[in-house]
Scaffold this motif. Sequence first.
Motif, mmCIF file in Angstrom:
data_model
loop_
_atom_site.group_PDB
_atom_site.id
_atom_site.type_symbol
_atom_site.label_atom_id
_atom_site.label_comp_id
_atom_site.label_asym_id
_atom_site.label_seq_id
_atom_site.Cartn_x
_atom_site.Cartn_y
_atom_site.Cartn_z
ATOM 1 N N VAL A 106 0.849 -1.204 0.000
ATOM 2 C CA VAL A 106 0.000 0.000 0.000
ATOM 3 C C VAL A 106 0.884 1.254 0.000
ATOM 4 C CG1 VAL A 106 -1.708 1.317 1.303
ATOM 5 C CG2 VAL A 106 -1.912 -1.174 1.175
ATOM 6 N N LEU A 107 1.884 1.271 0.871
ATOM 7 C CA LEU A 107 2.735 2.466 0.973
ATOM 8 C C LEU A 107 3.532 2.687 -0.312
ATOM 9 C CD1 LEU A 107 4.088 2.107 4.635
ATOM 10 C CD2 LEU A 107 2.359 3.715 3.815
ATOM 11 N N ALA A 108 4.105 1.595 -0.851
ATOM 12 C CA ALA A 108 4.918 1.736 -2.068
ATOM 13 C C ALA A 108 4.075 2.308 -3.202
ATOM 14 C CB ALA A 108 5.507 0.388 -2.469
ATOM 15 N N ARG A 109 2.805 1.910 -3.273
ATOM 16 C CA ARG A 109 1.953 2.414 -4.352
ATOM 17 C C ARG A 109 1.445 3.835 -4.036
ATOM 18 N NH1 ARG A 109 -1.387 -3.218 -5.406
ATOM 19 N NH2 ARG A 109 0.058 -4.104 -6.911
ATOM 20 N N TYR A 110 0.970 4.008 -2.823
ATOM 21 C CA TYR A 110 0.375 5.314 -2.489
ATOM 22 C C TYR A 110 1.402 6.449 -2.618
ATOM 23 C CZ TYR A 110 -2.238 8.870 0.061
ATOM 24 O OH TYR A 110 -2.885 10.025 0.404
ATOM 25 N N LYS A 158 -4.218 -7.260 -9.840
ATOM 26 C CA LYS A 158 -5.570 -6.708 -10.030
ATOM 27 C C LYS A 158 -6.134 -6.021 -8.782
ATOM 28 C CE LYS A 158 -7.091 -10.018 -13.534
ATOM 29 N NZ LYS A 158 -7.109 -11.435 -13.263
ATOM 30 N N PRO A 159 -5.463 -4.980 -8.277
ATOM 31 C CA PRO A 159 -6.051 -4.241 -7.149
ATOM 32 C C PRO A 159 -7.346 -3.541 -7.579
ATOM 33 C CG PRO A 159 -4.108 -3.111 -8.006
ATOM 34 C CD PRO A 159 -4.181 -4.429 -8.715
ATOM 35 N N SER A 160 -8.268 -3.391 -6.619
ATOM 36 C CA SER A 160 -9.561 -2.776 -6.937
ATOM 37 C C SER A 160 -9.492 -1.283 -6.634
ATOM 38 C CB SER A 160 -10.666 -3.419 -6.106
ATOM 39 O OG SER A 160 -10.595 -4.806 -6.189
ATOM 40 N N CYS A 161 -8.756 -0.534 -7.445
ATOM 41 C CA CYS A 161 -8.550 0.896 -7.169
ATOM 42 C C CYS A 161 -9.879 1.654 -7.125
ATOM 43 C CB CYS A 161 -7.624 1.505 -8.212
ATOM 44 S SG CYS A 161 -5.991 0.739 -8.218
ATOM 45 N N GLY A 162 -10.865 1.186 -7.913
ATOM 46 C CA GLY A 162 -12.160 1.875 -7.937
ATOM 47 C C GLY A 162 -12.859 1.862 -6.591
ATOM 48 N N GLN A 163 -12.522 0.892 -5.736
ATOM 49 C CA GLN A 163 -13.174 0.821 -4.414
ATOM 50 C C GLN A 163 -12.273 1.325 -3.305
ATOM 51 O OE1 GLN A 163 -14.276 -3.246 -3.623
ATOM 52 N NE2 GLN A 163 -14.865 -3.559 -5.744
ATOM 53 N N CYS A 164 -11.108 1.852 -3.661
ATOM 54 C CA CYS A 164 -10.097 2.159 -2.635
ATOM 55 C C CYS A 164 -10.306 3.545 -2.023
ATOM 56 C CB CYS A 164 -8.713 2.074 -3.274
ATOM 57 S SG CYS A 164 -7.400 2.474 -2.120
ATOM 58 N N PRO A 165 -10.311 3.632 -0.707
ATOM 59 C CA PRO A 165 -10.499 4.950 -0.073
ATOM 60 C C PRO A 165 -9.301 5.886 -0.297
ATOM 61 C CG PRO A 165 -10.053 3.256 1.576
ATOM 62 C CD PRO A 165 -10.209 2.554 0.268
ATOM 63 N N LEU A 166 -8.181 5.351 -0.771
ATOM 64 C CA LEU A 166 -6.992 6.184 -0.990
ATOM 65 C C LEU A 166 -6.852 6.605 -2.458
ATOM 66 C CD1 LEU A 166 -4.348 4.147 1.082
ATOM 67 C CD2 LEU A 166 -5.826 6.001 1.864
ATOM 68 N N ALA A 167 -7.809 6.199 -3.288
ATOM 69 C CA ALA A 167 -7.622 6.331 -4.734
ATOM 70 C C ALA A 167 -7.347 7.768 -5.197
ATOM 71 C CB ALA A 167 -8.844 5.777 -5.458
ATOM 72 N N ALA A 172 0.713 6.121 -7.391
ATOM 73 C CA ALA A 172 0.887 5.068 -8.397
ATOM 74 C C ALA A 172 -0.292 5.075 -9.363
ATOM 75 C CB ALA A 172 1.012 3.712 -7.719
ATOM 76 N N ARG A 173 -1.475 5.318 -8.827
ATOM 77 C CA ARG A 173 -2.661 5.328 -9.687
ATOM 78 C C ARG A 173 -2.594 6.516 -10.649
ATOM 79 N NH1 ARG A 173 -9.041 5.876 -8.871
ATOM 80 N NH2 ARG A 173 -9.597 4.458 -10.529
ATOM 81 N N GLN A 174 -2.184 7.673 -10.104
ATOM 82 C CA GLN A 174 -2.124 8.864 -10.949
ATOM 83 C C GLN A 174 -1.096 8.717 -12.070
ATOM 84 O OE1 GLN A 174 -1.367 11.945 -8.081
ATOM 85 N NE2 GLN A 174 -3.475 11.900 -7.313
ATOM 86 N N SER A 175 0.014 8.014 -11.749
ATOM 87 C CA SER A 175 1.079 7.928 -12.759
ATOM 88 C C SER A 175 1.050 6.609 -13.532
ATOM 89 C CB SER A 175 2.441 8.103 -12.079
ATOM 90 O OG SER A 175 2.581 7.105 -11.078
ATOM 91 N N GLY A 176 0.017 5.822 -13.338
ATOM 92 C CA GLY A 176 -0.109 4.556 -14.085
ATOM 93 C C GLY A 176 0.948 3.529 -13.716
ATOM 94 N N GLN A 177 1.388 3.539 -12.460
ATOM 95 C CA GLN A 177 2.456 2.599 -12.065
ATOM 96 C C GLN A 177 1.957 1.474 -11.151
ATOM 97 O OE1 GLN A 177 5.078 5.750 -10.406
ATOM 98 N NE2 GLN A 177 6.670 4.559 -11.442
ATOM 99 N N VAL A 178 0.646 1.372 -11.009
ATOM 100 C CA VAL A 178 0.120 0.408 -10.037
ATOM 101 C C VAL A 178 0.675 -0.999 -10.281
ATOM 102 C CG1 VAL A 178 -1.976 -0.708 -9.183
ATOM 103 C CG2 VAL A 178 -1.989 1.739 -9.637
ATOM 104 N N ALA A 179 0.699 -1.407 -11.555
ATOM 105 C CA ALA A 179 1.100 -2.799 -11.843
ATOM 106 C C ALA A 179 2.588 -3.026 -11.578
ATOM 107 C CB ALA A 179 0.771 -3.130 -13.289
ATOM 108 N N SER A 180 3.387 -1.950 -11.626
ATOM 109 C CA SER A 180 4.842 -2.165 -11.493
ATOM 110 C C SER A 180 5.352 -1.902 -10.072
ATOM 111 C CB SER A 180 5.601 -1.293 -12.495
ATOM 112 O OG SER A 180 5.281 0.060 -12.250
#
Length: 320
Positions: A106-110, A158-167, A172-180
């Motif tokens: 979570v931290l690495a992505r957020y 396959k994280p469920s970013c659409g349901q995530c309270p941190l989205a 990572a979500r903003q920069s398209g790096q979630v998968a990496s």
Amino acid sequence: MLQQTQVVTVIDYFQRFMDRFPNILALAEAEMDEVLALWSGLGYYARGRNLHRAAQQLRDEHAGQMPLEFEALLALPGIGRSTAGAILALSHNQPWPILDGNVKRVLARYFSISGWPGETKVAKRLWALSADCLPEQDVAIYTQGMMDLGATICSRSKPSCGQCPLALDCQARQSGQVASLPTPRKRKTIPERAAWLLLVRDEHGRWLLMRRPPTGIWGGLWSLPQIDADNENYWQRFEIEHSIKLIPDPEREPSLIHTFSHFRLHLQPLTARLESYAADVADSPDLRWMCIDEAQKMGLPAPIREILARPKIAALAANS
Ligand code: SF4
């Protein structure tokens, strides 16, 4: 039990373990064999051995109670910085950060932290962020929430970013790096090893089992005598070491492969018949003749349990 292992796998083991060892004292007083028997099949056996030693240390040094000081928890076998922090945060709301696999993800992505989290400088950064994020109150709720977020919504694939309270703020979500993210470890090819497993039975249909050394793979568990396949004189050495004479030309049984975290082991079981043996061959706490039912109640590694459960092995024992 939950270190490196998912909840669904753990549930049955946990319930059986708690039924038998409902408190620290019951665990501390138990024989290691019994502890490992209840751990059998769960893997990473050092955790079971450490838990048993920790219970004994708690009995001897803390009157059977869990200490509430970070350093005292850290001194217990098998408890590292994150586990010690989790115990204090979850049970007493103490403000200690944790960094288990889920929280790391979570931290690495957020915060969009690249680099393998096992590297010291990346781990340091993540620990600092974990500490910075701690709330002033409700630490237990926050900590459980972070662990659950990583285990369910911010999952590895396959994280469920659409349901995530941190989205909204997740970098990572903003920069398209979630998968990496988090950056995976550079994979080396996993080494292959091979070993023979000797299935030696006596005239009563009992199999010779050997307790493995206390440390190393399958430490402290009961297993079939195992010999490295590249040991040229394995047969003779085994006979001399155990005062046993085997009838030559053992029979090859179907082989199997067991994968550990750092190598893959090819196991070739061989059934061998006894020509003669010294009466005291199994008069040792670490070497015993056991019938299959008795063996299946011991702490056995999963592949050994599987071999002993094969119909042919049961038939051989029955026809001895
Ligand atoms: S938005 Fe997606 S990647 Fe970011 S923390 Fe939530 S689940 Fe994880």
